[in-house]
Design a protein around this motif. Sequence first.
Motif, PDB file in Angstrom:
ATOM      1  N   ALA A  78      13.136 -29.940   8.631  1.00  0.00           N
ATOM      2  CA  ALA A  78      13.377 -28.963   9.598  1.00  0.00           C
ATOM      3  C   ALA A  78      12.321 -28.479  10.378  1.00  0.00           C
ATOM      4  O   ALA A  78      12.504 -28.333  11.653  1.00  0.00           O
ATOM      5  CB  ALA A  78      14.254 -28.070   8.780  1.00  0.00           C
ATOM      6  N   ALA A  81      11.551 -30.863  12.911  1.00  0.00           N
ATOM      7  CA  ALA A  81      12.554 -30.952  13.837  1.00  0.00           C
ATOM      8  C   ALA A  81      12.525 -29.702  14.878  1.00  0.00           C
ATOM      9  O   ALA A  81      13.435 -29.502  16.063  1.00  0.00           O
ATOM     10  CB  ALA A  81      14.002 -31.306  13.700  1.00  0.00           C
ATOM     11  N   ASN A  83      13.404 -26.594  13.718  1.00  0.00           N
ATOM     12  CA  ASN A  83      14.341 -25.607  13.278  1.00  0.00           C
ATOM     13  C   ASN A  83      13.734 -24.781  12.053  1.00  0.00           C
ATOM     14  O   ASN A  83      13.913 -25.256  10.855  1.00  0.00           O
ATOM     15  CB  ASN A  83      15.608 -26.711  12.721  1.00  0.00           C
ATOM     16  N   GLU A  84      13.287 -23.876  12.458  1.00  0.00           N
ATOM     17  CA  GLU A  84      12.573 -23.017  11.666  1.00  0.00           C
ATOM     18  C   GLU A  84      13.532 -22.306  10.601  1.00  0.00           C
ATOM     19  O   GLU A  84      13.375 -22.339   9.529  1.00  0.00           O
ATOM     20  CB  GLU A  84      11.610 -22.069  12.418  1.00  0.00           C
ATOM     21  N   GLU A  85      14.720 -21.779  11.265  1.00  0.00           N
ATOM     22  CA  GLU A  85      15.533 -21.128  10.592  1.00  0.00           C
ATOM     23  C   GLU A  85      16.099 -22.043   9.374  1.00  0.00           C
ATOM     24  O   GLU A  85      16.416 -21.650   8.320  1.00  0.00           O
ATOM     25  CB  GLU A  85      16.932 -20.734  11.604  1.00  0.00           C
ATOM     26  N   ASP A  86      16.331 -23.386   9.672  1.00  0.00           N
ATOM     27  CA  ASP A  86      16.664 -24.256   8.856  1.00  0.00           C
ATOM     28  C   ASP A  86      15.690 -24.500   7.711  1.00  0.00           C
ATOM     29  O   ASP A  86      16.184 -24.462   6.630  1.00  0.00           O
ATOM     30  CB  ASP A  86      17.300 -25.552   9.392  1.00  0.00           C
TER      31      ASP A  86
END
Length: 226
Positions: A78, A81, A83-86
């Motif tokens: 993540a 990609a 997507n730090e929140e994921d």
Amino acid sequence: MSILKRFKNIMSSNIHALLDKAEDPEKLIDQHLRNLNKDLGSVKSETASVMAEEQRAKRELDECRADMDKMQNYAIKALEAGNEEDARKFLERKANLTDKETELNQAYELAASNSAQMRQMHDKLVADIGELESRRSMLKGKAAVAKTQQRINKIGSSISGAGQSISEFGRMEEKVNKALDEARAMAELNSGPQDDIKDLTAKYGGSSVNVDGELAALKAQLANKE
């Protein structure tokens, strides 16, 4: 566990000490074998159950750790990609699994300890049964020899008793002979003293009668010749 308490005497039993104190070791071994063979079925069943519990706890622990590794990998992907929140969510899930992994590891260690104790008890039980089977055969052989020796001892005692009877008979014979000798001596004493004069009178009296007879016969012969 109740099974460990129920069979803890198996682990602490000392068959050698029991045999040394027993009045009839052969009977004790037979009884102990019956008890152990009866317990062995229960121990085998419980051991299999405890080992299965260990395997289940290990499987759950491995699955939890595998899930933790997955969450770690997903968080990395993540972040890669962007997507730090994921990634945060995956790490939060991993944190929850960490607490679960601690509990599962404790459960597994307890199950493994129980399983080890049960296997140890099972192995000791099998070894005890094997040893007792061997010692029972040995003791039966010794018991047969002992019984034979006892019969020999009894025969020896009978022979010794016969020897004593013969000795007693000899002493009785000596007493009888002594009594017979005493009786003969008493008979001689009771017969009184011998009369020597009477014997001499009979001797010379008989001789005088014969001489007179011969003298008369000679006179008769001379008279006839004249």
